[in-house]
Design an enzyme around this catalytic site. Sequence first.
Site, PDB file in Angstrom:
ATOM      1  N   CYS A 168     -34.629  67.918 119.635  1.00 41.10           N
ATOM      2  CA  CYS A 168     -35.916  67.502 120.187  1.00 41.10           C
ATOM      3  C   CYS A 168     -35.657  66.389 121.192  1.00 41.10           C
ATOM      4  O   CYS A 168     -34.922  65.439 120.903  1.00 41.10           O
ATOM      5  CB  CYS A 168     -36.805  67.007 119.048  1.00 41.10           C
ATOM      6  SG  CYS A 168     -38.150  65.961 119.619  1.00 41.10           S
ATOM      7  N   HIS A 207     -46.899  50.758 118.222  1.00 43.11           N
ATOM      8  CA  HIS A 207     -48.201  51.035 117.584  1.00 43.11           C
ATOM      9  C   HIS A 207     -49.171  49.894 117.879  1.00 43.11           C
ATOM     10  O   HIS A 207     -50.357  50.116 118.117  1.00 43.11           O
ATOM     11  CB  HIS A 207     -48.040  51.182 116.067  1.00 43.11           C
ATOM     12  CG  HIS A 207     -47.010  52.190 115.674  1.00 43.11           C
ATOM     13  ND1 HIS A 207     -45.766  51.848 115.199  1.00 43.11           N
ATOM     14  CD2 HIS A 207     -47.021  53.545 115.748  1.00 43.11           C
ATOM     15  CE1 HIS A 207     -45.074  52.943 114.970  1.00 43.11           C
ATOM     16  NE2 HIS A 207     -45.801  53.995 115.306  1.00 43.11           N
ATOM     17  N   CYS A 246     -39.917  70.446 114.979  1.00 41.34           N
ATOM     18  CA  CYS A 246     -39.360  69.093 114.874  1.00 41.34           C
ATOM     19  C   CYS A 246     -40.190  68.321 113.856  1.00 41.34           C
ATOM     20  O   CYS A 246     -41.387  68.114 114.067  1.00 41.34           O
ATOM     21  CB  CYS A 246     -39.376  68.375 116.226  1.00 41.34           C
ATOM     22  SG  CYS A 246     -38.978  66.609 116.047  1.00 41.34           S
ATOM     23  N   HIS A 254     -37.036  62.926 119.732  1.00 37.36           N
ATOM     24  CA  HIS A 254     -36.382  62.316 118.565  1.00 37.36           C
ATOM     25  C   HIS A 254     -34.867  62.393 118.598  1.00 37.36           C
ATOM     26  O   HIS A 254     -34.197  61.786 117.765  1.00 37.36           O
ATOM     27  CB  HIS A 254     -36.931  62.929 117.269  1.00 37.36           C
ATOM     28  CG  HIS A 254     -38.316  62.471 116.979  1.00 37.36           C
ATOM     29  ND1 HIS A 254     -39.432  63.124 117.465  1.00 37.36           N
ATOM     30  CD2 HIS A 254     -38.782  61.383 116.314  1.00 37.36           C
ATOM     31  CE1 HIS A 254     -40.518  62.476 117.084  1.00 37.36           C
ATOM     32  NE2 HIS A 254     -40.152  61.414 116.399  1.00 37.36           N
ATOM     33  N   CYS A 266     -41.711  65.020 115.225  1.00 39.99           N
ATOM     34  CA  CYS A 266     -42.967  65.203 115.979  1.00 39.99           C
ATOM     35  C   CYS A 266     -43.995  65.942 115.142  1.00 39.99           C
ATOM     36  O   CYS A 266     -45.157  66.010 115.515  1.00 39.99           O
ATOM     37  CB  CYS A 266     -42.747  66.041 117.234  1.00 39.99           C
ATOM     38  SG  CYS A 266     -41.665  65.346 118.468  1.00 39.99           S
ATOM     39  N   LYS A 275     -39.306  54.353 115.459  1.00 39.95           N
ATOM     40  CA  LYS A 275     -38.917  54.108 114.078  1.00 39.95           C
ATOM     41  C   LYS A 275     -37.642  54.883 113.771  1.00 39.95           C
ATOM     42  O   LYS A 275     -36.723  54.359 113.162  1.00 39.95           O
ATOM     43  CB  LYS A 275     -40.021  54.625 113.144  1.00 39.95           C
ATOM     44  CG  LYS A 275     -41.303  53.835 113.216  1.00 39.95           C
ATOM     45  CD  LYS A 275     -42.407  54.443 112.348  1.00 39.95           C
ATOM     46  CE  LYS A 275     -43.260  55.444 113.090  1.00 39.95           C
ATOM     47  NZ  LYS A 275     -44.553  55.758 112.501  1.00 39.95           N
ATOM     48  N   LYS A 316     -37.606  55.342 124.537  1.00 40.93           N
ATOM     49  CA  LYS A 316     -38.816  55.030 123.777  1.00 40.93           C
ATOM     50  C   LYS A 316     -38.441  54.272 122.504  1.00 40.93           C
ATOM     51  O   LYS A 316     -37.583  54.709 121.745  1.00 40.93           O
ATOM     52  CB  LYS A 316     -39.527  56.335 123.398  1.00 40.93           C
ATOM     53  CG  LYS A 316     -40.756  56.133 122.530  1.00 40.93           C
ATOM     54  CD  LYS A 316     -41.504  57.454 122.355  1.00 40.93           C
ATOM     55  CE  LYS A 316     -42.720  57.284 121.480  1.00 40.93           C
ATOM     56  NZ  LYS A 316     -42.507  57.612 120.083  1.00 40.93           N
ATOM     57  N   HIS A 376     -44.493  49.188 114.409  1.00 42.23           N
ATOM     58  CA  HIS A 376     -43.709  48.385 115.352  1.00 42.23           C
ATOM     59  C   HIS A 376     -44.595  48.069 116.555  1.00 42.23           C
ATOM     60  O   HIS A 376     -45.784  48.437 116.585  1.00 42.23           O
ATOM     61  CB  HIS A 376     -42.383  49.055 115.712  1.00 42.23           C
ATOM     62  CG  HIS A 376     -42.495  50.399 116.383  1.00 42.23           C
ATOM     63  ND1 HIS A 376     -43.122  50.590 117.598  1.00 42.23           N
ATOM     64  CD2 HIS A 376     -42.045  51.621 116.011  1.00 42.23           C
ATOM     65  CE1 HIS A 376     -43.046  51.847 117.940  1.00 42.23           C
ATOM     66  NE2 HIS A 376     -42.407  52.513 116.986  1.00 42.23           N
TER      67      HIS A 376
HETATM   68  O1  ME8 Z   1     -47.884  60.530 116.618  1.00 44.39           O
HETATM   69  N1  ME8 Z   1     -44.546  52.802 123.167  1.00 44.39           N
HETATM   70  O2  ME8 Z   1     -48.102  58.964 114.931  1.00 44.39           O
HETATM   71  P1  ME8 Z   1     -46.966  57.896 115.295  1.00 44.39           P
HETATM   72  C1  ME8 Z   1     -45.882  52.876 123.219  1.00 44.39           C
HETATM   73  N2  ME8 Z   1     -49.571  60.586 113.533  1.00 44.39           N
HETATM   74  N3  ME8 Z   1     -46.644  53.361 122.231  1.00 44.39           N
HETATM   75  C2  ME8 Z   1     -46.028  53.776 121.127  1.00 44.39           C
HETATM   76  C3  ME8 Z   1     -44.619  53.728 120.992  1.00 44.39           C
HETATM   77  C4  ME8 Z   1     -43.870  53.211 122.081  1.00 44.39           C
HETATM   78  N4  ME8 Z   1     -42.561  53.104 122.052  1.00 44.39           N
HETATM   79  N5  ME8 Z   1     -44.294  54.207 119.779  1.00 44.39           N
HETATM   80  C5  ME8 Z   1     -45.472  54.538 119.165  1.00 44.39           C
HETATM   81  C6  ME8 Z   1     -48.362  60.140 115.566  1.00 44.39           C
HETATM   82  N6  ME8 Z   1     -46.511  54.284 119.978  1.00 44.39           N
HETATM   83  C7  ME8 Z   1     -49.440  60.951 114.891  1.00 44.39           C
HETATM   84  C8  ME8 Z   1     -50.736  60.782 115.642  1.00 44.39           C
HETATM   85  S1  ME8 Z   1     -53.330  61.270 116.006  1.00 44.39           S
HETATM   86  C9  ME8 Z   1     -54.424  62.437 115.501  1.00 44.39           C
HETATM   87  C10 ME8 Z   1     -51.878  61.580 115.103  1.00 44.39           C
HETATM   88  C11 ME8 Z   1     -47.935  54.497 119.665  1.00 44.39           C
HETATM   89  O3  ME8 Z   1     -46.879  56.999 114.115  1.00 44.39           O
HETATM   90  C12 ME8 Z   1     -48.567  55.448 120.671  1.00 44.39           C
HETATM   91  O4  ME8 Z   1     -49.958  55.320 120.598  1.00 44.39           O
HETATM   92  O5  ME8 Z   1     -45.749  58.576 115.753  1.00 44.39           O
HETATM   93  C13 ME8 Z   1     -48.139  56.778 120.111  1.00 44.39           C
HETATM   94  O6  ME8 Z   1     -48.870  57.883 120.598  1.00 44.39           O
HETATM   95  C14 ME8 Z   1     -48.402  56.553 118.637  1.00 44.39           C
HETATM   96  O7  ME8 Z   1     -48.016  55.171 118.425  1.00 44.39           O
HETATM   97  C15 ME8 Z   1     -47.580  57.486 117.766  1.00 44.39           C
HETATM   98  O8  ME8 Z   1     -47.630  57.058 116.454  1.00 44.39           O
END
Ligand code: ME8
Length: 525
Positions: A153, A26, A132, A156, A135, A312, A309, A23
């Site tokens: 959490c 990301h 969680c 979430h 997370c 997904k 926030k 989304h």
């Molecule tokens: O945390 N606003 O993956 P994830 C801004 N796999 N940025 C956002 C956002 C939002 N509402 N939602 C997501 C993970 N992001 C782990 C990471 S790294 C070794 C492992 C962005 O799919 C932001 O960069 O939940 C956030 O930290 C990341 O997507 C989380 O993606």
Amino acid sequence: MTSNKKKVFYLTTPIYYVNSAPHIGHAYTTVAGDVLTRWHRQRGEAVWYLTGTDEHGQKIMRSAAAAGVSPQTWVDQLVDTEWKPNWEALNIANDDFIRTTEKRHTERVQRFLQGLKDSGHIYAGKYEGPYCVGCEEFKLASDLIERAGEKVCSIHDKPVEIVKESNWFFKLSAFVEPLLEHYSKNPSACEPESARNEVLSFLKSGVQDLSISRSSFDWGIPVPWDTDQVVYVWFDALLNYATAVGLGDEPESEGGRKFAEVWPPDVHLVGKEILRFHAVIWPAMLMAAGLEAPKKVFAHGWLLVGGEKMSKSKLTGIVPSQITDHFGVDAFRYYFLRAIPFGTDGSFSWEDMSARYTSELANDFGNLASRLTAMIEKYCDGIVPAVAHDDALAALLESTVKTADEAITNLDFQGGIQSIMEFCKRVNGYVTEKEPWVLAKDPANKVALDAVLYNTAESLRALAVLLHSIMPASSQILWESLGAQESIGPISAQRIGAIAEWGQLPQGSKVTKSASLFPRLETSA
Ligand code: ME8
């Protein structure tokens, strides 16, 4: 270890969970990384930009099960049909894309873990506590909120699960002092300041050792000396930043040379909810292995929907194409970095995006380009007139480049873009004041008219280069319509440090009026 050999600017995004499609949250991080790495390339630096996907753990396993397919089939499908195509569509120029199910990753993770075990940083223990799955995190009581008698959490908004397992533990607590020292010596290793303060207070609050394996499911990398367990998904995922560049390979091998060239990472871009993993656990893992900690972890804010926030799991995710179908890719890349200070939360609104699109991109930038190219066609047969000089514009350009470079390399994208767009506004003001359409009425004004048109064209030459990292496609169109592709060379070869040298667009460049860079929006979204 010092790294006097390092010469590459190395930047990473988080590797995203492939439990569904990306989304705009990301995309926000990935575009920011793309803009910053393009900017550094344009400064003439060698750059390595890594992104990828986090494919193990219970969250992925459960989403695959819900879809009725194996986890591997699920992640393969999502990476191929959603993640990679989305980054391509957004014009992301990453150098590599790591998937945690790749052999190059799993083998290096196992080797790293074995090394930590052999050096006494890992021991057997029992974990019991809240977890969680959203997370993928072992939670502290202070991370949870009480809702209808249940512990949920706070990120979430879902009940946590109680995990009780015999696991392998990493002696994280041994690194509290070294980490405090690291941040006191290198304050820029964690930014912005609010993020650093959060990390420092977390470190001072008493950090527990960390369970780094799981035994109740099998979707993960087997622990090499205990294959009934899989590596905890975060321990696996964090290592991607190093496995992708040859962690632990022989110094003279391809991987070993890559590692020496890029390590330590210059910037890990992350959302603020995963700060602790990156600024506490990750540097501790590296310290345990005798490797340098990243130079900077930068935690940006969240895109919010209805004050929360965007996510997904809450089904509030807007997919990038919903926005790019209407506004185009470059406006998408521009908008979020322009509108929200990096490091602060921000709400997305169609109204604000429409307003900025119209006033800043269509009116200030797009119109300037189309007015200028139309006038050169009309008054100069499409040929750039003799090189002229305007002291005020040249001086403003010089300070703009300096401000923008300083801001963007410090991850103040908003400040950088603002200064570039102020220059654009001034050039518009210059055209309005000089009234070339009035000058054109009397052939006696030809020299003055040519000078105004040259100065405007030269300003647009500079704007195209300044905006290239942010809006690569539109700036390329502008570059070509100024005839600069032919008369100067590729836009990507133009250096930030040379933008302010006035008079680069040569007399005789062939200007063509291009389609509007930012067409008027048909209807409001
Ligand atoms: O945390 N606003 O993956 P994830 C801004 N796999 N940025 C956002 C956002 C939002 N509402 N939602 C997501 C993970 N992001 C782990 C990471 S790294 C070794 C492992 C962005 O799919 C932001 O960069 O939940 C956030 O930290 C990341 O997507 C989380 O993606």
